[in-house]
Scaffold this active site. Structure first.
Site, PDB file in Angstrom:
ATOM      1  N   TYR A 109     -12.183 -13.468   9.385  1.00  0.00           N
ATOM      2  CA  TYR A 109     -12.622 -12.119   9.764  1.00  0.00           C
ATOM      3  C   TYR A 109     -13.281 -12.115  11.144  1.00  0.00           C
ATOM      4  CZ  TYR A 109     -11.174 -10.096   5.414  1.00  0.00           C
ATOM      5  OH  TYR A 109     -10.390  -9.644   4.375  1.00  0.00           O
TER       6      TYR A 109
ATOM      7  N   GLN B  86      -6.102   3.115   5.965  1.00  0.00           N
ATOM      8  CA  GLN B  86      -6.248   1.849   5.237  1.00  0.00           C
ATOM      9  C   GLN B  86      -6.761   0.774   6.191  1.00  0.00           C
ATOM     10  OE1 GLN B  86      -2.577   1.126   2.535  1.00  0.00           O
ATOM     11  NE2 GLN B  86      -1.878   2.474   4.175  1.00  0.00           N
TER      12      GLN B  86
ATOM     13  N   VAL C 282      -8.983  -1.337   8.869  1.00  0.00           N
ATOM     14  CA  VAL C 282     -10.410  -1.726   8.898  1.00  0.00           C
ATOM     15  C   VAL C 282     -10.863  -1.959  10.338  1.00  0.00           C
ATOM     16  CG1 VAL C 282     -10.318  -2.717   6.582  1.00  0.00           C
ATOM     17  CG2 VAL C 282      -9.812  -4.188   8.551  1.00  0.00           C
ATOM     18  N   ASP C 283      -9.990  -1.576  11.323  1.00  0.00           N
ATOM     19  CA  ASP C 283     -10.266  -1.950  12.721  1.00  0.00           C
ATOM     20  C   ASP C 283     -11.125  -0.935  13.478  1.00  0.00           C
ATOM     21  OD1 ASP C 283      -6.756  -1.197  13.439  1.00  0.00           O
ATOM     22  OD2 ASP C 283      -8.459   0.177  13.378  1.00  0.00           O
TER      23      ASP C 283
ATOM     24  N   HIS D  82     -10.483   1.208   2.999  1.00  0.00           N
ATOM     25  CA  HIS D  82     -10.653  -0.237   2.793  1.00  0.00           C
ATOM     26  C   HIS D  82     -11.808  -0.814   3.590  1.00  0.00           C
ATOM     27  CE1 HIS D  82      -6.088  -0.280   1.702  1.00  0.00           C
ATOM     28  NE2 HIS D  82      -6.830   0.146   0.687  1.00  0.00           N
TER      29      HIS D  82
ATOM     30  N   CYS E 117     -27.955 -13.704   3.970  1.00  0.00           N
ATOM     31  CA  CYS E 117     -28.638 -12.410   3.947  1.00  0.00           C
ATOM     32  C   CYS E 117     -30.122 -12.598   4.246  1.00  0.00           C
ATOM     33  CB  CYS E 117     -28.463 -11.786   2.555  1.00  0.00           C
ATOM     34  SG  CYS E 117     -29.437 -10.290   2.336  1.00  0.00           S
TER      35      CYS E 117
ATOM     36  N   GLY F  95       2.838   4.369   9.690  1.00  0.00           N
ATOM     37  CA  GLY F  95       2.607   2.942   9.919  1.00  0.00           C
ATOM     38  C   GLY F  95       2.076   2.196   8.723  1.00  0.00           C
TER      39      GLY F  95
HETATM   40  C1  BV8 Z   1      -7.837  -1.887  -6.682  1.00  0.00           C
HETATM   41  C2  BV8 Z   1      -8.827  -4.731   3.592  1.00  0.00           C
HETATM   42  C3  BV8 Z   1      -8.816  -1.431  -8.765  1.00  0.00           C
HETATM   43  C4  BV8 Z   1      -9.035  -6.184   3.737  1.00  0.00           C
HETATM   44  C5  BV8 Z   1      -6.867  -4.379   2.174  1.00  0.00           C
HETATM   45  C6  BV8 Z   1       0.568  -4.631  -8.997  1.00  0.00           C
HETATM   46  C7  BV8 Z   1       1.078  -3.365  -8.808  1.00  0.00           C
HETATM   47  C8  BV8 Z   1       0.331  -2.365  -8.205  1.00  0.00           C
HETATM   48  C9  BV8 Z   1      -0.972  -2.634  -7.773  1.00  0.00           C
HETATM   49  C10 BV8 Z   1      -1.456  -3.897  -7.967  1.00  0.00           C
HETATM   50  C11 BV8 Z   1      -0.720  -4.895  -8.569  1.00  0.00           C
HETATM   51  N1  BV8 Z   1      -1.473  -6.014  -8.609  1.00  0.00           N
HETATM   52  C12 BV8 Z   1      -2.685  -5.758  -8.049  1.00  0.00           C
HETATM   53  C13 BV8 Z   1      -2.673  -4.469  -7.678  1.00  0.00           C
HETATM   54  C14 BV8 Z   1      -3.752  -3.765  -7.043  1.00  0.00           C
HETATM   55  C15 BV8 Z   1      -3.805  -4.149  -5.568  1.00  0.00           C
HETATM   56  C16 BV8 Z   1      -2.484  -3.933  -4.894  1.00  0.00           C
HETATM   57  O1  BV8 Z   1      -2.091  -2.801  -4.612  1.00  0.00           O
HETATM   58  N2  BV8 Z   1      -1.761  -5.045  -4.621  1.00  0.00           N
HETATM   59  C17 BV8 Z   1      -0.469  -4.922  -3.958  1.00  0.00           C
HETATM   60  C18 BV8 Z   1      -0.318  -6.045  -2.918  1.00  0.00           C
HETATM   61  C19 BV8 Z   1       0.622  -5.010  -5.026  1.00  0.00           C
HETATM   62  N3  BV8 Z   1      -4.775  -3.248  -5.005  1.00  0.00           N
HETATM   63  C20 BV8 Z   1      -6.065  -3.599  -5.023  1.00  0.00           C
HETATM   64  O2  BV8 Z   1      -6.481  -4.663  -5.424  1.00  0.00           O
HETATM   65  C21 BV8 Z   1      -7.011  -2.520  -4.531  1.00  0.00           C
HETATM   66  N4  BV8 Z   1      -8.077  -2.372  -5.461  1.00  0.00           N
HETATM   67  O3  BV8 Z   1      -6.730  -1.629  -7.098  1.00  0.00           O
HETATM   68  O4  BV8 Z   1      -8.993  -1.727  -7.412  1.00  0.00           O
HETATM   69  C22 BV8 Z   1      -8.874  -2.753  -9.436  1.00  0.00           C
HETATM   70  C23 BV8 Z   1     -10.116  -3.261  -9.766  1.00  0.00           C
HETATM   71  C24 BV8 Z   1     -10.185  -4.479 -10.416  1.00  0.00           C
HETATM   72  C25 BV8 Z   1      -9.013  -5.208 -10.729  1.00  0.00           C
HETATM   73  C26 BV8 Z   1      -7.756  -4.700 -10.355  1.00  0.00           C
HETATM   74  C27 BV8 Z   1      -7.681  -3.464  -9.698  1.00  0.00           C
HETATM   75  C28 BV8 Z   1      -7.636  -2.935  -3.209  1.00  0.00           C
HETATM   76  C29 BV8 Z   1      -6.600  -2.868  -2.129  1.00  0.00           C
HETATM   77  C30 BV8 Z   1      -7.282  -3.033  -0.774  1.00  0.00           C
HETATM   78  C31 BV8 Z   1      -7.044  -4.425  -0.270  1.00  0.00           C
HETATM   79  N5  BV8 Z   1      -7.576  -4.532   1.087  1.00  0.00           N
HETATM   80  N6  BV8 Z   1      -7.410  -4.478   3.399  1.00  0.00           N
HETATM   81  C32 BV8 Z   1      -8.490  -6.683   5.046  1.00  0.00           C
HETATM   82  O5  BV8 Z   1      -7.927  -5.897   5.837  1.00  0.00           O
HETATM   83  O6  BV8 Z   1      -8.654  -7.892   5.271  1.00  0.00           O
HETATM   84  S1  BV8 Z   1      -5.234  -3.957   2.026  1.00  0.00           S
HETATM   85  C33 BV8 Z   1      -4.376  -4.357   3.433  1.00  0.00           C
HETATM   86  O7  BV8 Z   1      -3.044  -3.890   3.182  1.00  0.00           O
HETATM   87  C34 BV8 Z   1      -4.814  -3.631   4.689  1.00  0.00           C
HETATM   88  O8  BV8 Z   1      -5.902  -2.743   4.522  1.00  0.00           O
HETATM   89  C35 BV8 Z   1      -3.608  -2.789   5.021  1.00  0.00           C
HETATM   90  O9  BV8 Z   1      -3.964  -1.630   5.604  1.00  0.00           O
HETATM   91  C36 BV8 Z   1      -3.060  -2.585   3.672  1.00  0.00           C
HETATM   92  C37 BV8 Z   1      -1.706  -1.998   3.590  1.00  0.00           C
HETATM   93  O10 BV8 Z   1      -0.919  -2.637   4.530  1.00  0.00           O
HETATM   94  P1  BV8 Z   1      -0.347  -1.699   5.703  1.00  0.00           P
HETATM   95  O11 BV8 Z   1      -1.468  -0.998   6.362  1.00  0.00           O
HETATM   96  O12 BV8 Z   1       0.733  -0.867   5.141  1.00  0.00           O
HETATM   97  O13 BV8 Z   1       0.155  -2.777   6.692  1.00  0.00           O
HETATM   98  P2  BV8 Z   1       1.480  -3.637   6.545  1.00  0.00           P
HETATM   99  O14 BV8 Z   1       1.341  -4.790   7.486  1.00  0.00           O
HETATM  100  O15 BV8 Z   1       1.760  -3.891   5.095  1.00  0.00           O
HETATM  101  O16 BV8 Z   1       2.644  -2.670   7.040  1.00  0.00           O
HETATM  102  C38 BV8 Z   1       2.643  -2.244   8.381  1.00  0.00           C
HETATM  103  C39 BV8 Z   1       3.685  -1.153   8.445  1.00  0.00           C
HETATM  104  O17 BV8 Z   1       3.682  -0.641   9.770  1.00  0.00           O
HETATM  105  C40 BV8 Z   1       5.105  -1.646   8.166  1.00  0.00           C
HETATM  106  O18 BV8 Z   1       5.745  -0.741   7.313  1.00  0.00           O
HETATM  107  C41 BV8 Z   1       5.754  -1.652   9.547  1.00  0.00           C
HETATM  108  O19 BV8 Z   1       7.122  -1.313   9.475  1.00  0.00           O
HETATM  109  C42 BV8 Z   1       4.989  -0.546  10.224  1.00  0.00           C
HETATM  110  N7  BV8 Z   1       4.914  -0.646  11.683  1.00  0.00           N
HETATM  111  C43 BV8 Z   1       4.947  -1.759  12.466  1.00  0.00           C
HETATM  112  N8  BV8 Z   1       4.809  -1.397  13.772  1.00  0.00           N
HETATM  113  C44 BV8 Z   1       4.695  -0.041  13.781  1.00  0.00           C
HETATM  114  C45 BV8 Z   1       4.755   0.437  12.473  1.00  0.00           C
HETATM  115  N9  BV8 Z   1       4.665   1.738  12.167  1.00  0.00           N
HETATM  116  C46 BV8 Z   1       4.500   2.604  13.177  1.00  0.00           C
HETATM  117  N10 BV8 Z   1       4.432   2.223  14.474  1.00  0.00           N
HETATM  118  C47 BV8 Z   1       4.514   0.919  14.813  1.00  0.00           C
HETATM  119  N11 BV8 Z   1       4.441   0.550  16.107  1.00  0.00           N
END
Ligand code: BV8
Length: 249
Positions: free
Chosen positions: A72, A106, A108-109, A124, A152, A192
């Site tokens: 981080y 979503q 965090v920047d 997030h 802390c 995005g």
């Molecule tokens: C929760 C902070 C309740 C940290 C992040 C199975 C099925 C469904 C859900 C789940 C499952 N198993 C587990 C879960 C729940 C899980 C989840 O969804 N997992 C996924 C992977 C399946 N979710 C959680 O755990 C959430 N909490 O559900 O709480 C709970 C409580 C207890 C027990 C269980 C559940 C918490 C989720 C938050 C996680 N933290 N970030 C950090 O940043 O270090 S998430 C992380 O992914 C980032 O925040 C990011 O924003 C987020 C999503 O990713 P994207 O933003 O979409 O980024 P990505 O790289 O994926 O995609 C970029 C896109 O941009 C692409 O499409 C690309 O084509 C496009 N792009 C590229 N260039 C451009 C562009 N678009 C436009 N212009 C460009 N130039």
């Protein structure tokens, strides 16, 4: 500058003119053109052999707090060096064009805020804020003892970034307001994001179920693409400024 490859369909221009509540959900793609690697980009350099999903979890932090803290710290340094791009600025300008406008991210920047956007709903958390892992309370300063992670100053527990890790719940206020706005809006822009992370990825679906028009802005298809009314396939930093030109001032 007008980008020839982006054309906004007439039906969408019409919708932009009549929309009364616009919601925008952004993901890492909106910061890509600022030079911030997207969440699922191959990790670069030092972090090449780590998957973000394996680092952004409480268990990863418990297992190796120093590693997670340093990942981080590296991301914080990267973000501090970059600037908002035309995508962020277009969204800041867009707010004043509609009766009601809700920006949900979503990311965090903190780049939306640095571009002047206000009332950003951060689902997030924010990488520039630090909190105590034990007390779950934000800490703004701590003695530099050289400890990694730092401790802390109140309870001696480990400090961590104030972001939502996988398996952690989202801030209640943030997800509640995001859901309410998504269910009340008549135009929802998903910009995005790969729409794979829940509950954020459910927001466009909630909006669609409530009758909103769904627009996706992304150079790649995502699970939302087949459910969107309009898909503008291009980089956000190019598409959003063109879209803004079609929104009556
Ligand atoms: C929760 C902070 C309740 C940290 C992040 C199975 C099925 C469904 C859900 C789940 C499952 N198993 C587990 C879960 C729940 C899980 C989840 O969804 N997992 C996924 C992977 C399946 N979710 C959680 O755990 C959430 N909490 O559900 O709480 C709970 C409580 C207890 C027990 C269980 C559940 C918490 C989720 C938050 C996680 N933290 N970030 C950090 O940043 O270090 S998430 C992380 O992914 C980032 O925040 C990011 O924003 C987020 C999503 O990713 P994207 O933003 O979409 O980024 P990505 O790289 O994926 O995609 C970029 C896109 O941009 C692409 O499409 C690309 O084509 C496009 N792009 C590229 N260039 C451009 C562009 N678009 C436009 N212009 C460009 N130039």
């Amino acid at each position: 500058m007008h980008h020839p490859c982006v054309t906004i369909p007439a039906a969408l221009v019409e919708k932009l003119a009549t929309a009364r509540h616009v919601v925008v959900l952004t993901g890492a793609g909106v910061s890509a053109e600022s030079g911030v690697p997207t969440f699922r980009d191959a990790q670069t350099g030092l972090w090449a052999n780590f998957k973000p999903e394996d680092l952004a979890t409480p268990s990863a932090f418990r297992r190796d707090p120093k590693l997670v803290w340093e990942w981080y710290a590296w991301r914080r340094e990267t973000v501090a060096k970059v600037a908002p791009n035309p995508a962020h600025h277009a969204l800041t300008a867009m707010r004043g064009r509609f009766r009601q406008f809700t920006l949900i991210t979503q990311n965090v920047d903190g780049l939306h805020q640095r571009a002047g956007s206000e009332d950003v709903i951060e689902l997030h958390g924010n990488i520039t804020r630090t909190k105590c892992f034990q007390e779950d309370i934000v800490v703004t300063e701590w003695p530099d003892t050289g400890d990694l992670p730092p401790k802390c100053p109140r309870c001696g527990g480990l400090l961590r970034p104030d972001v939502v890790w996988f398996e952690e719940s989202l801030p209640e206020g943030a997800i509640a307001s995001a859901l309410a706005a998504s269910r009340a809006c008549d135009l929802f822009l998903s910009v995005g994001t790969s729409t794979v992370v829940y509950p954020a990825a459910s927001l466009p679906l909630e909006a669609r179920d409530a009758g909103a028009t769904i627009v996706e802005i992304n150079p790649q298809p995502t699970p939302l693409t087949p459910k969107a009314d309009f898909v503008l396939s291009g980089p956000a930093g190019v598409v959003l400024p063109v879209l803004l030109k079609h929104v009556p001032a």
